[in-house]
Write a protein that holds these residues in place. Structure first.
Motif, PDB file in Angstrom:
ATOM      1  N   GLY A 121      -1.956   4.716  -9.146  1.00  0.00           N
ATOM      2  CA  GLY A 121      -1.652   3.793  -8.050  1.00  0.00           C
ATOM      3  C   GLY A 121      -2.012   4.279  -6.663  1.00  0.00           C
ATOM      4  O   GLY A 121      -1.503   3.756  -5.669  1.00  0.00           O
ATOM      5  N   ILE A 122      -2.898   5.265  -6.554  1.00  0.00           N
ATOM      6  CA  ILE A 122      -3.194   5.870  -5.254  1.00  0.00           C
ATOM      7  C   ILE A 122      -3.806   4.871  -4.272  1.00  0.00           C
ATOM      8  O   ILE A 122      -3.515   4.899  -3.080  1.00  0.00           O
ATOM      9  CB  ILE A 122      -4.113   7.108  -5.435  1.00  0.00           C
ATOM     10  N   SER A 123      -4.635   3.962  -4.780  1.00  0.00           N
ATOM     11  CA  SER A 123      -5.312   3.019  -3.874  1.00  0.00           C
ATOM     12  C   SER A 123      -4.328   2.133  -3.117  1.00  0.00           C
ATOM     13  O   SER A 123      -4.635   1.647  -2.024  1.00  0.00           O
ATOM     14  CB  SER A 123      -6.313   2.157  -4.641  1.00  0.00           C
ATOM     15  N   ASP A 124      -3.114   1.964  -3.664  1.00  0.00           N
ATOM     16  CA  ASP A 124      -2.099   1.160  -2.969  1.00  0.00           C
ATOM     17  C   ASP A 124      -1.732   1.766  -1.612  1.00  0.00           C
ATOM     18  O   ASP A 124      -1.226   1.071  -0.739  1.00  0.00           O
ATOM     19  CB  ASP A 124      -0.817   1.052  -3.807  1.00  0.00           C
ATOM     20  N   PHE A 125      -1.950   3.073  -1.473  1.00  0.00           N
ATOM     21  CA  PHE A 125      -1.528   3.772  -0.248  1.00  0.00           C
ATOM     22  C   PHE A 125      -2.692   4.116   0.660  1.00  0.00           C
ATOM     23  O   PHE A 125      -2.504   4.799   1.660  1.00  0.00           O
ATOM     24  CB  PHE A 125      -0.780   5.062  -0.621  1.00  0.00           C
ATOM     25  N   GLU A 126      -3.887   3.614   0.328  1.00  0.00           N
ATOM     26  CA  GLU A 126      -5.077   4.025   1.099  1.00  0.00           C
ATOM     27  C   GLU A 126      -4.910   3.860   2.612  1.00  0.00           C
ATOM     28  O   GLU A 126      -5.303   4.759   3.369  1.00  0.00           O
ATOM     29  CB  GLU A 126      -6.333   3.298   0.616  1.00  0.00           C
ATOM     30  N   PRO A 127      -4.295   2.766   3.105  1.00  0.00           N
ATOM     31  CA  PRO A 127      -4.165   2.626   4.564  1.00  0.00           C
ATOM     32  C   PRO A 127      -3.392   3.780   5.222  1.00  0.00           C
ATOM     33  O   PRO A 127      -3.561   4.020   6.420  1.00  0.00           O
ATOM     34  CB  PRO A 127      -3.404   1.300   4.733  1.00  0.00           C
ATOM     35  N   ASP A 128      -2.546   4.485   4.454  1.00  0.00           N
ATOM     36  CA  ASP A 128      -1.706   5.548   5.035  1.00  0.00           C
ATOM     37  C   ASP A 128      -2.073   6.957   4.588  1.00  0.00           C
ATOM     38  O   ASP A 128      -1.428   7.919   4.995  1.00  0.00           O
ATOM     39  CB  ASP A 128      -0.233   5.290   4.678  1.00  0.00           C
ATOM     40  N   LEU A 129      -3.101   7.090   3.741  1.00  0.00           N
ATOM     41  CA  LEU A 129      -3.418   8.419   3.198  1.00  0.00           C
ATOM     42  C   LEU A 129      -3.846   9.413   4.268  1.00  0.00           C
ATOM     43  O   LEU A 129      -3.697  10.626   4.098  1.00  0.00           O
ATOM     44  CB  LEU A 129      -4.489   8.321   2.109  1.00  0.00           C
ATOM     45  N   SER A 130      -4.369   8.919   5.399  1.00  0.00           N
ATOM     46  CA  SER A 130      -4.790   9.834   6.465  1.00  0.00           C
ATOM     47  C   SER A 130      -3.602  10.624   7.022  1.00  0.00           C
ATOM     48  O   SER A 130      -3.782  11.691   7.603  1.00  0.00           O
ATOM     49  CB  SER A 130      -5.478   9.058   7.591  1.00  0.00           C
ATOM     50  N   LYS A 131      -2.371  10.134   6.806  1.00  0.00           N
ATOM     51  CA  LYS A 131      -1.175  10.864   7.275  1.00  0.00           C
ATOM     52  C   LYS A 131      -0.990  12.174   6.522  1.00  0.00           C
ATOM     53  O   LYS A 131      -0.217  13.027   6.941  1.00  0.00           O
ATOM     54  CB  LYS A 131       0.080  10.002   7.099  1.00  0.00           C
ATOM     55  N   ASN A 160      -7.941  13.952   2.491  1.00  0.00           N
ATOM     56  CA  ASN A 160      -7.424  15.298   2.740  1.00  0.00           C
ATOM     57  C   ASN A 160      -8.427  16.303   2.153  1.00  0.00           C
ATOM     58  O   ASN A 160      -8.233  16.824   1.060  1.00  0.00           O
ATOM     59  CB  ASN A 160      -6.043  15.473   2.103  1.00  0.00           C
ATOM     60  N   PRO A 161      -9.521  16.558   2.897  1.00  0.00           N
ATOM     61  CA  PRO A 161     -10.597  17.395   2.368  1.00  0.00           C
ATOM     62  C   PRO A 161     -10.163  18.819   2.005  1.00  0.00           C
ATOM     63  O   PRO A 161     -10.839  19.488   1.228  1.00  0.00           O
ATOM     64  CB  PRO A 161     -11.631  17.421   3.505  1.00  0.00           C
ATOM     65  N   SER A 162      -9.030  19.274   2.536  1.00  0.00           N
ATOM     66  CA  SER A 162      -8.565  20.633   2.210  1.00  0.00           C
ATOM     67  C   SER A 162      -7.797  20.670   0.880  1.00  0.00           C
ATOM     68  O   SER A 162      -7.389  21.743   0.427  1.00  0.00           O
ATOM     69  CB  SER A 162      -7.681  21.175   3.337  1.00  0.00           C
TER      70      SER A 162
END
Length: 194
Positions: A121-131, A160-162
């Motif tokens: 279900g990760i795509s559900d949070f895409e708008p906020d993943l940059s946090k 989150n490239p790290s």
């Protein structure tokens, strides 16, 4: 076997087990599992031996926890507040990984580091993943995971490239395939947080 403990959340008895001292490390199980899963795989012991306070919970309606009408993200946040645990290292597998991702995007200040295992279900949070950018993050997927597609961890790594990634075991519940490899990888990650 670790002692059963309970905390009252919104008038529901929520079950958890715990061991160790130090920075809190919370385990959030998948749909077919419960708090004891990580005791059986010896992951709790590996985390305790690494100098952390391990807490494995039963989601509402799972294991020995009573049911509760609350979304999983709010539940995790309320559980952490009830036990006065923040900031936490938090592991979520499958359904638990979805809940942990939702929690972490809504409350990044409560999260020291994340371990996501075959999270769905990760795509559900895409708008906020940059946090989550820059947060220590370990992603573990089984090599032949048929339930959580590679797009889930690829999306997390884009934002989150790290983030660190490891293939362990074969199936979705990869910690059952190769408990030792799973535990060793988590311990390696935890040593970088000290």
């Amino acid at each position: 076997m670790l002692e059963d403990k309970f905390v009252n959340i919104n008038d529901a008895k929520i079950h958890y087990i715990e061991d160790g001292k130090g920075l809190p490390f919370i385990f959030c199980h998948g749909a077919r599992f419960n708090a004891r899963t990580y005791e059986e795989t010896e992951t709790i012991q590996a985390v305790v031996d690494s100098g952390f306070h391990a807490i494995s919970l039963d989601f509402p309606g799972y294991g020995k926890s009573e049911n509760l009408s609350i979304d999983m993200y709010t539940f995790i946040s309320t559980f952490i507040d009830a036990l006065k645990l923040e900031p936490v290292v938090i592991l979520g597998a499958s359904m638990g990984g979805e809940a942990v991702t939702g929690f972490a995007t809504k409350h990044p200040e409560k999260v020291k580091a994340l371990i996501l295992v075959g999270a769905v279900g990760i795509s559900d949070f895409e708008p906020d993943l940059s946090k989550l950018e820059g947060k220590p993050m370990l992603l573990i997927w089984g090599k032949n995971d048929a339930i959580s597609v590679p797009g889930n961890y690829e999306m997390l790594m884009r934002y989150n490239p790290s983030a660190e990634f490891s293939n362990i075991g074969r199936q979705h519940a990869c910690y059952l395939d190769d408990s030792k490899g799973f535990n060793d990888r988590i311990v390696e990650f935890l040593h970088k947080l000290k």
